[in-house]
Scaffold this active site. Structure first.
Site, short mmCIF file in Angstrom:
data_model
loop_
_atom_site.label_atom_id
_atom_site.label_comp_id
_atom_site.label_asym_id
_atom_site.label_seq_id
_atom_site.Cartn_x
_atom_site.Cartn_y
_atom_site.Cartn_z
N HIS A 147 0.82 -1.20 0.00
CA HIS A 147 0.00 0.00 0.00
C HIS A 147 0.86 1.26 0.00
O HIS A 147 0.62 2.21 -0.74
CB HIS A 147 -0.89 -0.04 1.24
CG HIS A 147 -1.82 1.10 1.37
ND1 HIS A 147 -2.99 1.20 0.66
CD2 HIS A 147 -1.76 2.21 2.13
CE1 HIS A 147 -3.61 2.32 0.98
NE2 HIS A 147 -2.89 2.95 1.88
N ASN A 158 26.49 -22.10 -5.76
CA ASN A 158 27.40 -23.22 -5.96
C ASN A 158 27.10 -24.35 -4.98
O ASN A 158 27.10 -25.52 -5.36
CB ASN A 158 28.84 -22.72 -5.76
CG ASN A 158 29.85 -23.82 -5.95
OD1 ASN A 158 30.11 -24.24 -7.06
ND2 ASN A 158 30.37 -24.33 -4.86
N GLU A 177 -2.06 -5.22 -4.46
CA GLU A 177 -2.64 -4.73 -3.22
C GLU A 177 -4.07 -5.19 -3.08
O GLU A 177 -4.54 -5.53 -1.98
CB GLU A 177 -2.55 -3.20 -3.20
CG GLU A 177 -2.96 -2.62 -1.89
CD GLU A 177 -3.58 -1.24 -2.05
OE1 GLU A 177 -3.15 -0.33 -1.34
OE2 GLU A 177 -4.49 -1.10 -2.88
#
Lengths: 694, 120, 172
Positions: free
Chosen positions: A48, A402, A70
């Protein structure tokens, strides 16, 4: 007046990125079956805020996109929508989109239109409509006639209208701005004076406004009190149209500000960003501490000022004065040191800022790779320098990738190996000496030494018959060109190799190494200096010049004994230090300084280590150990190999700070073989070693 | 000069509002949520309160109710900042006792015009 | 530092008439050279310098200028002129150099400073080919003052040659 909104942009970006981090964090931690309402509210509020701010500052694309997210969140928080994993995943994607959009507005570049539209579609599908409107205003166009003559207004506030802070007088003034006004008050409803409550409204008015006035403008004046009054607006001409206070009225809404014209193609950067933010959040306690220390400094200075002053011919008087001066100076030293430490700490931020990127990464990667991974983070409060932290992010991300890609096995593999199907990745940070240590450990498969060795042999890095210690083999993964994945996986083999990770960490003055046990896992250990500005150094004299050797690189200082010296092909000297051979580096050799052919016997040698390699540097004298402030050579000159910077000594002269790793590199480049492979003493035939040199 | 209390959990909004209003000669105090605002309001006096609705710790609607319960703020103009023009969002503020609303996003001129409307 | 030099220092600090192009002139051997006075930060007497290894000979080293590390270039050596002993009137002119990426502070060692002259733009003549004495890339033009020829230098060009190119150690 026009206000330049740009000055608020930076704050907006900062708080929005923070808001997105919060959203992401809460979404990741959301328990879908049993969601915490407070959590949903937090996520809603963040979205918001971003929507509101981006609308206000003209970042329309973000405002529109965020509005959809929203809406979804709003439904979730008021209970009209169930929280599903699907929704959470789409919302996570939305966070990414919003981040990208923010970055485009901040730094320039192009919007990833396709992706943005795609994610928005997903949101909309979930919502079940084709996009919500930002406003559900009815426009009552028909009543919008402009009466040429004016209007009659009948305004009767309800009794309690004043309690909302609305003031009829104000409204009259506002009406008076619109045209010629005539007001008749009706006091018929006033109660007896004794019964009169000043908080109640018992008056009403008949107002005549003359002029070419738009009805909308009149309605706007009474905008807020729609529900708290009886209002009639009638054109002076004829017809009566009653506006009941329950109907929707036209309200000319000041909506999106005019200043938001922007193209969706290229956005001009609102701020040039170099990856480093220009501001820092500091806990107020740190600021208070410094203020206190500066206060003490001022006192000390006054004390010194008093203790100084004229010396007299009275010897005793002078001696007392001298004592006071020395006392004052000692105090000054203390003050300065404390202030220095305090100020350095301002630049320190907890490493949680870097660690916070990891949960999302692990979440996405583990699902992409179909692996189950638990993330454990320890020592998140450990502080380090802001600049160092900003630059350690990428290498860390690569190490995590990795670990997940090559380290941790698939659930099936793990079960077959007798492990639990969920692997664990642990991040740990702590202080040690003048450094911060970051450990990344996993309980995966470890480094496949055979594969690495074979690859290295295939690349000519390692001789066919050369034997290497386990540690040396594992260290090979940091060598450029050694990627042992069968197929370069999209995740970590993308040309950003371990060698780049090591290079980046080195450029920060740090180091990275790996310990691995096949079948059990691996630990990557990163070491970084706590600050980039100050160094503990050993001052040494070489010829006429003073140099600074970083204390952290020094292993020991010894006197050279000729019997431990050996030459290699007449080019270099090796020194036998206990059970290993280290190269002897002479300043003239490295730095093209005046040639010093004198004997090495009994000369001073400082044994140093840089990036895993040892060497001995011949110096003429060992001077003091002190903290030095690192000054850049590059500001006005340029980078010099073997020198990491300069400092200003107490006497005002400049001393260069040695870059040990750099010096060893220069030494090697001069064609001298690297004798730092595991020890085989060069008995007799020195040419063996010379041959193996690259 | 009139004094205004501006409440919003977004720092950039607070900055913008403060800068705009101060530039027009008003005195402005900031608060980042309802609780802070209530505290500040109790120990000072303001001619106008402008508050965002969605804030942590105490939202704007609750703040409005709490302010109205204080004798000093019974008639003080209170404006809520709402992000949509939908009727029910505006009504919630009014039901809590707010004087009116300002719709977000707004530009500085709109803010000033509205404040002038309220303070005269 | 000589009295003349300190007088010149005060000129540099003072209000300058922005219409005139003023140049600080200095001596190298038998020639007189000039640099734009707006680029002159200050004039210092010669003091010891910390040499930097592996640099061209004309880069004498660096000094500490109120906390900043400033490289010093010997212009005689830069111009391949014979070296001389530094004496009491040897000075270092500290200049603001404009490079591609940013501004730098650098100093040049010269035999002595001369004066400050106004040279209106129309009085500046183009430089002919000097042969190998001075690379004409560094010469902005020639001016005549009091029947003397002054060689006006383009110090940005002179000081930010290839050797001065910087590599950023911390760049991503």
């Amino acid at each position: 007046m026009s206000i330049d909104m740009e000055q608020f942009h930076q704050t907006f970006f900062e708080e929005s990125f923070e808001g997105l981090d919060i959203m992401e964090n809460e979404l990741l931690n959301l328990d879908v079956g049993n969601a915490d309402n407070e959590s949903i509210n937090t996520i809603f509020r963040s979205a918001h805020s971003i929507k509101g701010g981006s609308g206000t500052f003209g970042f329309t694309a973000i405002a529109e996109f965020t509005h959809v997210a929203e809406t979804l969140l709003d439904e979730m928080r008021d209970g009209t929508r169930q929280i599903t994993q699907e929704a959470v995943d789409i919302l996570l994607k939305s966070v990414d989109v919003m981040r990208d959009m923010l970055n485009v507005y901040k730094d320039g570049g192009e919007m990833n239109e396709n992706n943005n539209i795609a994610v928005q579609k997903e949101l909309e599908n979930l919502l079940g409509n084709e996009g919500s409107s930002t406003s559900d205003e009815d426009s009552n166009a028909s009543e919008n006639k402009t009466a040429s003559d004016g209007w009659h207004i009948s305004f009767h506030p309800h009794v309690e209208m004043l309690r909302t802070g609305n003031d009829p007088v104000r409204m009259m003034y506002a009406l008076a701005d619109l045209g010629e006004i005539e007001v008749i008050a009706d006091i018929s409803e006033l109660p007896a004076f004794v019964d009169l409550n000043p908080e109640d409204s018992h008056l009403s008015w008949k107002i005549t406004l003359t002029g070419d006035i738009n009805k909308d403008d009149i309605v706007e004046v009474f905008d807020w009190v729609e529900d708290e009054c009886d209002l009639e607006i009638v054109p002076r001409a004829n017809k009566t149209e009653r506006i009941a206070d329950t109907q929707e009225t036209t309200i000319s809404d000041p909506s999106i500000p005019a200043a938001t014209k922007e193209t969706t193609e290229k956005k001009t950067a609102t701020k040039k960003s170099g990856g480093e933010t220009a501001s820092i959040r500091v806990g107020i306690d740190k600021v208070d501490e410094i203020i206190n220390l500066v206060g003490e400094l001022v006192i000390t200075q006054a004390m010194l000022g008093q203790a100084g002053g004229d010396m007299s011919t009275d010897k005793e008087y002078n001696e007392t004065r001298m004592e006071k001066l020395l006392e004052g100076l000692a105090q000054l030293e203390r003050n300065t040191r404390e202030i220095q430490e305090s100020v350095m700490r301002i630049r320190m931020l907890p490493i949680s800022f870097v660690f916070s990127r990891v949960p999302r990464l692990v979440h996405d990667l583990s699902s992409k790779l179909n692996k189950k991974v638990d993330l454990v983070t320890l020592g998140e409060g450990t502080e380090l320098d802001k600049t160092v932290m900003e630059k350690i992010g990428d290498p860390m991300v690569h190490l995590v990738r990795n670990a997940l890609d090559h380290g941790i096995e698939t659930p099936e593999q793990r079960i077959a190996a007798g492990k639990s199907e969920t692997g664990t990745l642990t991040l740990n940070a702590y202080h040690k000496g003048g450094n911060i240590v970051i450990e990344l450990s996993d309980d995966g498969a470890g480094i496949n030494k055979e594969r690495v060795l074979n690859k290295a042999r295939a690349n000519g890095l390692v001789g066919a018959n050369e034997e290497l210690s386990d540690d040396a083999i594992n260290d090979l993964i940091f060598h450029p060109g050694l990627s042992t994945a069968e197929a370069l996986s999209d995740v970590s083999g993308r040309g950003v190799g371990m060698d780049v990770v090591r290079k980046n960490i080195k450029s920060l003055g740090g180091s990275v190494r790996v310990n691995s046990t096949e079948g059990e896992g691996a630990i990557f250990t990163i070491q970084l200096p706590l600050t980039l500005a100050i160094l503990d150094g050993q001052l040494v004299k070489v010829g006429t010049e003073t140099f600074v050797v970083p204390l952290v690189s020094i292993i020991e200082s010894i006197q050279v004994k000729s019997e431990n010296l050996s030459g290699i092909a007449g080019k270099a000297d090796l020194y036998k230090l206990r059970n290993e051979y280290i190269p002897v580096i002479r300043a003239d050799n490295i730095f093209n300084m005046p040639n010093d052919d004198s004997q090495l016997e009994n000369r001073l040698m400082v044994v140093v280590e840089g990036d895993g390699h040892k060497a001995g540097i011949i110096v003429d004298d060992l001077l003091a150990q002190q903290q030095v402030v690192i000054k850049s050579l590059e500001t006005n000159y340029q980078r010099v190999d073997g020198i990491s910077g300069a400092t200003i000594l107490g006497d005002g002269t400049v001393a260069l700070i040695l870059d040990i790793t750099g010096m060893i590199d220069i030494y090697k480049e001069k064609g001298v073989p690297d004798p730092t492979t595991p020890v085989t003493p060069p008995e007799g035939n020195n040419s063996d070693i010379a041959d193996e040199a690259a | 000069m009139a004094s205004i209390l501006a409440v919003d959990d977004s720092a950039s909004m607070r900055q913008m509002v403060t800068f705009t209003l101060k530039g027009a000669g008003y005195d402005v105090t900031e608060a980042k949520d309802g609780i802070e605002a209530l505290q500040i309001a109790k120990s000072n006096s303001y001619n106008l309160v402008i508050t965002d609705v969605n804030m942590p710790n105490m939202d704007g609607i609750t703040l409005t109710k709490e302010l109205r319960a204080l004798p000093a703020y019974k008639f003080t103009p209170i404006l809520t900042l709402t992000t949509e023009s939908s009727a029910d969002k505006k009504m919630a503020g009014k039901q809590a006792g707010a004087t009116g609303w300002i719709v977000k996003p707004f530009n500085p001129d709109q803010l000033l015009a509205t404040v002038k409307k309220v303070l005269g | 530092m000589t009295k003349a030099a300190s007088e010149l220092n005060s000129i540099i600090g003072s209000e300058l008439d922005s219409d005139a192009d003023q140049y600080l002139t200095f001596i190298l051997g038998s020639e007189e050279y000039g640099v734009d006075i707006l680029r002159v930060q200050e004039i210092k007497g010669w003091d010891s310098v910390t040499p930097i290894p592996n640099t061209p000979e004309y880069i004498k080293g660096v000094i500490n200028l109120r906390g900043t590390i400033v490289p010093i270039v010997d212009l005689r050596q830069r111009f391949n002129m014979p070296e001389i002993e530094y004496g009491p009137i040897t000075v270092v002119i500290v200049l603001k150099i404009e490079c591609a990426d940013r501004d730098r502070i650098m100093g040049i060692v010269v035999d002595g400073v001369s004066d400050v002259y106004d040279v209106p733009p129309e009085e500046m003549k183009a430089a002919p080919d000097f042969g190998n004495v001075v690379d004409t890339e560094f010469v902005r033009g020639l001016a005549t003052v009091d029947e003397k020829m002054i060689i006006i230098l383009d110090i940005d060009h002179l000081m930010s040659g290839n050797e001065m190119q910087e590599t950023d150690i911390l760049s991503a």
